[in-house]
Each structure stands twice: as C-alpha cells, then as structure tokens.
Design a protein around this motif. Structure first.
Motif, short mmCIF file in Angstrom:
data_model
loop_
_atom_site.label_atom_id
_atom_site.label_comp_id
_atom_site.label_asym_id
_atom_site.label_seq_id
_atom_site.Cartn_x
_atom_site.Cartn_y
_atom_site.Cartn_z
N GLY A 255 54.65 -44.58 37.66
CA GLY A 255 54.18 -44.43 36.28
C GLY A 255 53.04 -43.43 36.17
O GLY A 255 53.05 -42.55 35.31
N VAL A 256 52.06 -43.56 37.04
CA VAL A 256 50.85 -42.72 36.96
C VAL A 256 51.21 -41.24 37.17
O VAL A 256 50.70 -40.36 36.46
CB VAL A 256 49.82 -43.20 38.01
CG1 VAL A 256 48.74 -42.16 38.23
CG2 VAL A 256 49.21 -44.53 37.56
N ASP B 261 45.30 -46.62 43.79
CA ASP B 261 43.95 -46.71 43.22
C ASP B 261 43.35 -45.33 42.98
O ASP B 261 42.76 -45.06 41.93
CB ASP B 261 43.04 -47.50 44.17
CG ASP B 261 43.05 -48.99 43.88
OD1 ASP B 261 43.49 -49.37 42.77
OD2 ASP B 261 42.62 -49.76 44.74
N LEU C 165 50.86 -34.40 31.47
CA LEU C 165 49.63 -33.73 31.05
C LEU C 165 49.58 -32.31 31.60
O LEU C 165 49.41 -31.35 30.84
CB LEU C 165 48.40 -34.53 31.50
CG LEU C 165 48.21 -35.87 30.78
CD1 LEU C 165 47.11 -36.69 31.44
CD2 LEU C 165 47.89 -35.64 29.30
N LEU D 237 55.64 -39.58 26.33
CA LEU D 237 56.59 -39.94 27.40
C LEU D 237 57.42 -41.17 27.00
O LEU D 237 56.97 -41.98 26.19
CB LEU D 237 55.82 -40.29 28.69
CG LEU D 237 55.31 -39.14 29.54
CD1 LEU D 237 54.36 -39.68 30.60
CD2 LEU D 237 56.47 -38.40 30.21
N THR E 214 53.90 -48.85 35.19
CA THR E 214 52.48 -48.90 35.55
C THR E 214 51.92 -50.29 35.28
O THR E 214 51.21 -50.87 36.12
CB THR E 214 51.70 -47.86 34.74
OG1 THR E 214 52.26 -46.58 35.01
CG2 THR E 214 50.24 -47.85 35.13
N LYS F 198 41.90 -37.53 31.89
CA LYS F 198 41.87 -37.82 30.45
C LYS F 198 40.44 -37.81 29.91
O LYS F 198 40.21 -37.39 28.76
CB LYS F 198 42.53 -39.17 30.18
CG LYS F 198 44.00 -39.18 30.57
CD LYS F 198 44.78 -40.20 29.75
CE LYS F 198 45.94 -40.73 30.56
NZ LYS F 198 46.90 -41.47 29.75
N LEU F 199 39.47 -38.26 30.71
CA LEU F 199 38.07 -38.13 30.28
C LEU F 199 37.74 -36.65 30.07
O LEU F 199 37.07 -36.28 29.09
CB LEU F 199 37.14 -38.72 31.35
CG LEU F 199 37.17 -40.25 31.51
CD1 LEU F 199 36.39 -40.65 32.76
CD2 LEU F 199 36.61 -40.95 30.28
N LEU G 292 54.08 -39.76 36.57
CA LEU G 292 54.79 -39.25 35.39
C LEU G 292 53.78 -38.86 34.30
O LEU G 292 53.95 -37.84 33.63
CB LEU G 292 55.78 -40.29 34.87
CG LEU G 292 57.03 -40.48 35.74
CD1 LEU G 292 57.73 -41.79 35.40
CD2 LEU G 292 58.00 -39.32 35.56
N HIS G 293 52.75 -39.67 34.14
CA HIS G 293 51.71 -39.34 33.14
C HIS G 293 50.96 -38.07 33.54
O HIS G 293 50.77 -37.17 32.73
CB HIS G 293 50.74 -40.51 32.98
CG HIS G 293 51.22 -41.56 32.04
ND1 HIS G 293 50.93 -41.57 30.70
CD2 HIS G 293 52.02 -42.63 32.23
CE1 HIS G 293 51.50 -42.61 30.11
NE2 HIS G 293 52.17 -43.28 31.03
N CYS H 170 57.66 -45.22 31.55
CA CYS H 170 56.57 -44.73 32.41
C CYS H 170 55.38 -45.67 32.40
O CYS H 170 54.73 -45.86 33.43
CB CYS H 170 56.11 -43.35 31.95
SG CYS H 170 57.44 -42.15 31.84
N MET I 282 45.18 -43.54 40.10
CA MET I 282 44.81 -44.10 38.79
C MET I 282 43.45 -43.55 38.38
O MET I 282 43.25 -43.15 37.23
CB MET I 282 44.71 -45.62 38.88
CG MET I 282 46.02 -46.32 38.60
SD MET I 282 45.76 -48.11 38.36
CE MET I 282 45.75 -48.65 40.06
N ASN I 283 42.50 -43.55 39.31
CA ASN I 283 41.19 -42.97 39.00
C ASN I 283 41.32 -41.49 38.60
O ASN I 283 40.65 -41.03 37.68
CB ASN I 283 40.25 -43.09 40.21
CG ASN I 283 39.45 -44.38 40.18
OD1 ASN I 283 38.56 -44.53 39.35
ND2 ASN I 283 39.80 -45.32 41.04
N LEU J 221 43.89 -39.99 37.20
CA LEU J 221 44.46 -39.90 35.84
C LEU J 221 43.37 -40.18 34.80
O LEU J 221 43.27 -39.49 33.78
CB LEU J 221 45.62 -40.90 35.71
CG LEU J 221 46.34 -40.96 34.36
CD1 LEU J 221 46.92 -39.61 33.96
CD2 LEU J 221 47.45 -42.01 34.39
N MET J 222 42.53 -41.17 35.07
CA MET J 222 41.43 -41.48 34.14
C MET J 222 40.48 -40.29 34.02
O MET J 222 40.03 -39.94 32.94
CB MET J 222 40.63 -42.69 34.65
CG MET J 222 41.41 -43.95 34.95
SD MET J 222 42.09 -44.79 33.51
CE MET J 222 43.78 -44.19 33.56
#
Lengths: 181, 181, 181, 181
Positions: free
Chosen positions: B122-123, B75, B130, A111, A119, B85-86, B125-126, A115, B78-79, B81-82
């Motif tokens: 930001g989050v 919050d 994905l 990206l 964040t 990815k995990l 967009l990520h 982005c 963000m969790n 997104l994490m």
C-alpha cells in the motif's frame, strides 16, 4: 433539503464526538482493541459494494468524498502507529502534527481504495500486537501533541483511534443508508 | 569464518553506501521510481521461500533478523511517505526522526511478515502515485532532518528510498545465497 | 458436557440445513449476493482474533479444525466458481465432484490461513461480478452434479453458497462464543 | 507491420511451446517449484506499471487483452490446483476441461486485475505447499484429460504450469517492451 445545525452536527459526527473515558477496565480495553482489530474488515465490507462514482461522492455537503475518507484513515492511522512507537521508545515525545486537509488534496488520494485498505490491514495488525503486549506502565506512557493541552497516554490514544475508526466508517455507512444500500 | 573490516562493510552495505546523485535526468527518476514500485514484489518473492527459523536468523553477526529487516522496511517507508507529504503541504518542515533500533525491539516485530508486506504494498503505491505526479517544483521541495546537515529535496529522498529498498532486500538475498537459496 | 443428537445437529448445522427457496425475488437475490460479497471480510474479522492453537482446535468433537474450515471454504468456493463458469459456457454440464474430506488432509491445509483468506477475497469478487451481471436466462442455466438428483440452476447455486458461507463461518464463531471470544 | 508465420509463432509462444522433460532431477523440480512460487510477485511487478487503457490492449492482433491474460492465469491455475488435489485423492481421475476462450468473455474478466492477483497469490502458495510435500509416489500419480492422449503425472503437471506461468507473463512483458516499458 433543509440543513440545520443539528443535522450538520449529525453528518459530521454520526457516532458522536470523542469523549475520553476517565478510567479503563480490562473489558473496556478489550473492546477498544477489538474495534481497532476489526476496522479494516468492516471498512472493506462497506466499500466493497461501491462503484467509482459512489466513491467520488462527498459524505456531506462540502465534505470529503468516500474515497478521501478511506485514504485519510490510512494516513491517520499510519501516523497513529508512528506516535505509539515514538511513545514507547522516547520519554514523553512531542509528535509532529500534519495538515490532514492538505494531505487529502494530494495526487495519491485518487488511487484505487485497495491501496489504502491493504495499508490499513497491515497497520492495524501492528497496532493490535502492540496494545495486546502492554502492561500497565506501557498503557500509561505519554506523548505531547504540540497543538493540544497536556499529554495523552496510550490508553486514551487507543480509545481515540477506536472512535476515529468508527467515526469515519459511519461517514461511509450513513451515506450508503441514504442511498438505500 | 574470519571477519575482516572489508567483510563487515560488505555485510552491512551489500549494495554500497548511499551516494546522492548530483543531478537527475528524467531517465534517472524513472529508474528510481521503478525500483520503489517493484520493491514489495521483489521482497515478497525473496521471503516467500523462507520458513520461520530462517526468518529469525540475523543477516550478519549481531545484526537484525530477516524478519526484523522486513518490519523495519515497513516502518521506515511509512515514515518516508509521511515526510514526503509533510514536505508537499508545509514549507521546509522539520520532520521527526525515530529510534529505529528501539522500534525493532517492540512486540509487533514478532508478527508474521505478511503484516508488513501488505503495508509496504500500500505505502509504495502511494509513494509512486505522488512521485509520478511531481513537476519540477515539487521535486525541488525540501524538508529538514534535525540530525542531518542542510535540507533534503524530494529527488534526493526518492533516490535514497530506492537505495534503501535495494539495500535491505540485499541483506535478505545475500543471506539466502549463503544458504544456497 | 452431555452430547445429545440435538446438540450434535446444532454443532454440525448452527445456521440450520440448507433449504432451497422455491422462488427468488430481486430482493432475495440482492441479499444472497450481499452475503457472498461480505463473507471474506466477515471471516477475516472472526479469525483475526485467533492464535495457532485455537486455529488447530476442532469446531466439534471429531470435526475439522478451524484452520481446516477456512481452507475448505477456499477449496469449495473455487470449485463453485468453476461450476458457475462451466454452466455459463456449456449446456447443462456435468461437473466433477471432489472428496472434501480427503482434500482436508492434504499438506496445504497446514498453511497459514492468510493463504486461503486471499484466495477467498479474489474468488468472491469474481462470483459477485458474475451474479450481478446475470439476466433471468443466466440465473436459470443449469448444471448436473452426478451424485445429486436433477439439475441445479444458478439461483439455487447462489443461495447454496450464501448458506455455505454462513454455515462454516458459524462453525468458527460458535466455537469462539464457547471460548468467551 | 508485416506479419509472418514466424512472427505470429513468436507472439503466441514467446518462451517457446511446452516441451515436457523426459526426466526430472531434484534440481529440475526445485527450479520448477521456484518458478511457480515467484509467478504472482513477478506478474504483480509487471502489471503494476500499467494503466487501464494499456491493460485493455491485446498482446497480439486478435489475442486476449493483458487484463484477460491476468484473469485467465487465475482461472487456469485454480483449475490446476483442483486437478492436483483430485489426483492426490482419487486413482487416475478424469478431470473436467473448460472452455478457456468462453470463460475469457464472461463479465468477471472486466474486474480490476487485483481480484485475480490476490487469487493467484493464494493458489500458488497452496500449489507450492503440495509440491514441496511430495514423495516420489506422489510425483508419479496421474490424471486423465479427456481430450489429450495418455495420462499426465504430477511432475509433468508442475513443469507445465511453470511453463504456463512464464508463457503468459511473457505475453505481458513482451508487449510492454514494444511500448518501451
């Protein structure tokens, strides 16, 4: 270019390896917070001068590209914010590590860096608001990283992420210096 | 105002409770992704009309303030997104839950909402980058939430966070409707 | 505190008054562009440490508050971007001045500074993209300010807004130094 | 595809040509302000789904690309904000028109659209803060556009920029509909 162990160490750790302070004065904590507070702006002012081919260049042979470094900062500091809040709301929690090398290969690391700059702006504002609210007890709260010995308190965590901010920013700015930027 | 169980259910779940779809067509996934993609803009366009006293008002008796809802979205996502990815980089990982009620009482929830609106931009967009890159195998990868039965795959995760986006946005917009906004 | 003419001059012009260079090397222009490019990040990193009462404090007796300075930078540099584009698309246009003291008293100068920090980020990216595209002819194009003698070319305009960026940022950072920040 | 005058009119004016209302109720003004307030979010949520080749596609044969439309909105609404402030601080000022076709050919119109989305977020927050502060006298203040008959008051200006927001957003969303987006 000859590559010596010393050179490699400098390329990998341009600001030196992290050394946890033994004690923290109020002034130490103020400087740590200030470095975390200003990282998003300092990072933006560095990368704002780079074009896509430059962003897609590794900061050292075999290392991440500058773009991957920016996205890694967002991922790492989101995880840090989560760990800080777990530590505030649980007793000595064991946090979940992540595979940073694997994460850097996912599709979202291609990206535009904006982005992750956004964040980081948000995440660092939250981190600083927490740190600035801490009393001594909160600074001393701890969490456990399952792959590291002992527990870390939030003073050490703050110091480590100030170092981590400067560490990866230096990967970018040292590369830019080599390019005469 | 009389408060009946029905009313409380509606105040708590204005878009209904989450119902995991049994199957997902490409069009279903496209709509789920679109809802996640547009949440930050829709949220900004709702809250942009609110002043501080309005933001500090609960969306239901005893519930979070609108400001807490905005910070919670950052919050929570963000969790998320994490966790995504995990799940992409480990085999069926067990993720770390967090105490969302406790987090909402921390000092950073008094920050201006702009801090979390940026993070969400930001989050999301990520997340979308994905999801848009996933093949069928990636959609089927799973993680374990230690307090929930079975494993969740990433299709269900995407559906849940689309619902979660709309769910909390509706807390805000339903409250604004009651105020004639 | 004793206030002497010298002190007042320093409070008003902490970086000195604008001195138009007589000639511009490529390196001069590169530095001018760099100062314009980095102003939004440098400004954000200064004001990020200030609370509302601090932002509402004048930078000198009888002067603008720090918040007014931030909003003025956005207004002034929007006008500058407009003047640069008029100069690129018309022959020696006469631009429209504005009453900067009157503008600073309007209702929008009480907005959170984030509103103007965003504008400045966008406006400076546009300015820099234009400057970086200029050939010698474009740098020499001119406009007329009806209240100033002669015409200004775009080299001088760039130099002036680099100075103007640093000038007002210094109003903020010099005030912060007095506060021990 | 056959192109008839009717089709061309619709492609050019998807929301119809601007019709200045004769009178404005409070509710009219509230809706006008709301459209201006929500434009940056609505625009972001439309363009967030577009890739670079799509952004570089004209919205009608011979028309601007979608990217040029976004940058034009920022330039036009910056000019609008300047005109509104000139009108508030001078008596019936004559404003400076600009060559919008010429501006759209400058180098900065090739920037990523994020540069203008940010500017629009800031500019619209300023516009709305001004409009929401107006009493009847301020709504009636006027300026002169040297190429248009008579003077415009700020009610008509607000109505025109609400229309202009929706007008150009529709260029983008109508094009996206043709692509099945």
């Amino acid at each position: 270019m000859t590559s010596t162990p010393l050179t490699d160490e400098h390329l990998r750790y341009p600001t030196g390896r992290f050394q946890a302070p033994l004690t923290y004065t109020d002034e130490d904590l103020r400087q740590i917070i200030n470095q975390i507070q200003t990282l998003p702006g300092r990072l933006r002012n560095a990368v704002i001068r780079l074009n896509e081919p430059q962003l897609n260049t590794p900061y050292r042979p075999g290392g991440w590209t500058l773009k991957q470094v920016v996205h890694h900062l967002a991922d790492s500091h989101m995880n840090a914010l989560m760990r800080i809040k777990l530590t505030l709301t649980e007793e000595n929690p064991t946090i979940k590590p992540y595979d940073e090398a694997g994460w850097a290969l996912q599709a979202d690391y291609r990206l535009p860096i904006e982005c992750s700059l956004k964040t980081l702006e948000g995440v660092h504002l939250h981190m600083v608001a927490l740190f600035e609210s801490f009393n001594e007890d909160e600074w001393q709260r701890t969490y456990v990283h399952p792959e590291r010995p002992g527990a870390s308190n939030l003073q050490k965590t703050a110091a480590m992420y100030a170092w981590h901010s400067n560490h990866h920013l230096a990967h970018i700015t040292e590369t830019m210096k080599q390019w005469g930027l």
